[in-house]
Write a protein that holds these residues in place. Structure first.
Motif, PDB file in Angstrom:
ATOM      1  N   TYR A  94      -7.079  -0.578  -5.501  1.00 11.91           N
ATOM      2  CA  TYR A  94      -7.229   0.810  -6.145  1.00 11.91           C
ATOM      3  C   TYR A  94      -7.879   0.633  -7.514  1.00 11.91           C
ATOM      4  N   ASP A 128       0.896  -1.169   0.032  1.00 11.99           N
ATOM      5  CA  ASP A 128      -0.151   0.222  -0.080  1.00 11.99           C
ATOM      6  C   ASP A 128       1.025   1.226   0.244  1.00 11.99           C
ATOM      7  N   VAL A 157      -6.710  -0.576 -10.192  1.00 14.47           N
ATOM      8  CA  VAL A 157      -5.815  -0.288 -11.276  1.00 14.47           C
ATOM      9  C   VAL A 157      -5.796  -1.467 -12.141  1.00 14.47           C
ATOM     10  N   ASP A 194       0.879   4.540 -16.222  1.00 12.64           N
ATOM     11  CA  ASP A 194       0.680   5.380 -15.689  1.00 12.64           C
ATOM     12  C   ASP A 194       1.768   5.463 -14.277  1.00 12.64           C
ATOM     13  N   MET A 250      -6.008   3.710 -13.697  1.00  7.14           N
ATOM     14  CA  MET A 250      -4.782   3.922 -14.138  1.00  7.14           C
ATOM     15  C   MET A 250      -4.048   2.578 -14.591  1.00  7.14           C
ATOM     16  N   ARG A 283       0.616   4.290  -2.776  1.00  5.07           N
ATOM     17  CA  ARG A 283       0.464   5.516  -2.582  1.00  5.07           C
ATOM     18  C   ARG A 283       1.426   6.311  -3.024  1.00  5.07           C
ATOM     19  N   GLY A 320       0.802   7.274  -6.414  1.00  9.66           N
ATOM     20  CA  GLY A 320      -0.328   7.902  -6.613  1.00  9.66           C
ATOM     21  C   GLY A 320      -1.447   6.870  -7.388  1.00  9.66           C
ATOM     22  N   LEU A 321      -1.465   5.928  -7.294  1.00  8.80           N
ATOM     23  CA  LEU A 321      -2.548   5.027  -7.808  1.00  8.80           C
ATOM     24  C   LEU A 321      -3.816   5.288  -7.863  1.00  8.80           C
ATOM     25  N   ARG A 322      -4.665   5.423  -8.859  1.00  6.27           N
ATOM     26  CA  ARG A 322      -6.069   5.643  -8.814  1.00  6.27           C
ATOM     27  C   ARG A 322      -6.853   4.775  -9.866  1.00  6.27           C
ATOM     28  N   THR A 323      -8.115   4.630  -9.499  1.00  6.54           N
ATOM     29  CA  THR A 323      -8.879   3.588 -10.388  1.00  6.54           C
ATOM     30  C   THR A 323      -8.716   4.166 -12.038  1.00  6.54           C
TER      31      THR A 323
END
Length: 427
Positions: free
Chosen positions: A214, A182, A216, A260, A194, A186, A189-192
């Protein structure tokens, strides 16, 4: 000279270790909680013909001596004394051995190393150019294609074979491995939505974490066929197949781009110093502008030592062709490849705690491990993990995470003004 006395001379009289031998001789600190039992005079052969601690390691792996008690404690006590063994001590030891006919005969007989040892001169495993695709694949297979069942016992449910990050002193190994993945997520900067490339992905822990936690779309690659097969099965069982994938593939053969984020967790050690600049350049080329790369790897404390010790136990038994660099050198190569360096930290103490957990797991499953992979291989792992823990404790090796970003053409990084990856502290 009796056999136990010979080993006492090698390790040192003040090591707080008891020595017992098959000839009923005893020496050292009688009744100590650490005991070395010499099972055969041929242990002397390995000491006489191998440089430094490699002889002791060969004798242990081959079963000519046993270490009773905590292995980490034993290595700590013996390494202090081994470093103080002078040429005069060695000469005295040799003379004592030569006066005993049985020990002299054993010392003069050159034994082959245990079969678990990789030696380029006699084993085709490491033939060819170092760090070529073919040789890298064989070197990785030597270490990682041992047995998935064996790794499940040693690593635990996470199947994470890299340094954990403990959120607190009393956190469990599983909690710390989740926290490590995790933390990487973080930092990246992982986000849905990516896309993540995880090179050297092991059993897919980071890939599955990114997909599950996340949303991803994550691709992992590994040179270990057994790892890839295990990971793909685990991904399917977790219902993550639409987002996560692990391929049995050299990272250099990944054709996709515009990721990403890229994570490299425990692979740089296998790349080779000469290939590190090209490695970072390759990963830089796989990223979109604004994309981040996290490199997590074992390092040496500085650049004063060679990157590889070809006669060392680790190179011969555990990580063939593995090379360690200093953190400053690695950061400079990342920077030269185009990354703007945004964050760096040393998790050395965390790796010592991680290895403590792995050592405990192996001890708890010792009989099953021996049945699964053989006693020689189990002994290699017991020695290697305890020795590695000692290395992190004593700052012989470190574990660094370095975060870099590929800037936009206008110099923009997309990074927040202050790091947002650490959870807020209480108070």
């Amino acid at each position: 000279m009796k056999l136990a006395e010979a080993f006492e001379r090698v390790v040192g009289r003040d090591a707080q270790v008891e020595f017992r031998a098959y000839d009923e001789s005893r020496a050292g600190a009688l009744g100590a909680d650490i005991r070395v039992e010499v099972k055969s005079p041929y242990a002397i052969s390995y000491l006489a013909h191998a440089p430094g601690a490699l002889g002791l390691a060969r004798a242990y792996v081959a079963g000519h001596l046993d270490i009773i008690g905590d292995m980490h404690t034993a290595l700590y006590r013996m390494q202090s004394a081994l470093g103080e063994l002078t040429w005069a001590d060695k000469t005295t030891l040799l003379r004592g051995i030569l006066r005993d006919p049985l020990l002299r005969a054993a010392a003069l007989k050159r034994l082959d190393p245990p079969p678990q040892e990789v030696r380029p001169a006699r084993v085709p495993l490491l033939s060819g150019l170092r760090h070529s695709k073919r040789r890298d694949a064989k070197a990785i297979s030597h270490h990682y294609d041992v047995s998935n069942t064996f790794y499940e016992w040693v690593l635990g449910p996470s199947m994470a074979y890299t340094c954990a990050c403990f959120p607190s002193e009393d956190a469990t190994l599983e909690q710390a491995q989740f926290n490590k993945f995790d933390l990487v997520a973080r930092k990246l900067g992982l986000r849905t939505g990516m896309r993540l490339l995880d090179v050297g992905c092991g059993w897919g822990g980071m890939v599955m974490h990114a997909a599950r936690e996340y949303g991803v779309k994550a691709l992992g690659v590994t040179l270990s066929k057994q790892q890839a097969e295990w990971a793909q099965k685990a991904i399917a069982e977790a219902g993550l197949s639409e987002l996560a994938e692990v391929r049995h593939l050299d990272y250099r053969d990944v054709t996709e781009g515009d990721f990403d984020a890229v994570s490299s967790i425990g692979l740089t050690e296998h790349i080779g110093k000469a290939n590190v600049p090209g490695y970072f350049s390759f990963l830089y080329g796989k990223l979109k502008p604004g994309g981040r790369m996290l490199n997590h790897c074992i390092t040496r404390p500085d650049d004063s030592e060679p990157s590889i010790r070809e006669e060392g136990f680790i190179n011969r038994y555990v990580f063939p062709d593995g090379e360690l660099e200093g953190p400053g050198w690695l950061i400079s190569r990342m920077n030269d490849a185009g990354f703007e360096i945004r964050h760096e930290e040393n998790l050395r103490e965390h790796y010592a705690k991680t290895l403590t957990g792995w050592c405990r797991n192996l001890d708890d499953h010792w009989d099953e491990a021996v049945a699964e992979v053989g006693e020689g291989t189990a002994r290699v792992w017991r020695l290697y993990m305890a020795g590695s823990r000692l290395g992190f404790d004593l700052n012989w090796i470190q574990l660094h995470q370095v975060l870099g970003v590929k800037l936009h053409d206008d110099g923009g990084s997309g990074m927040p003004l202050r790091p947002s990856f650490e959870p807020p502290t209480a108070g």
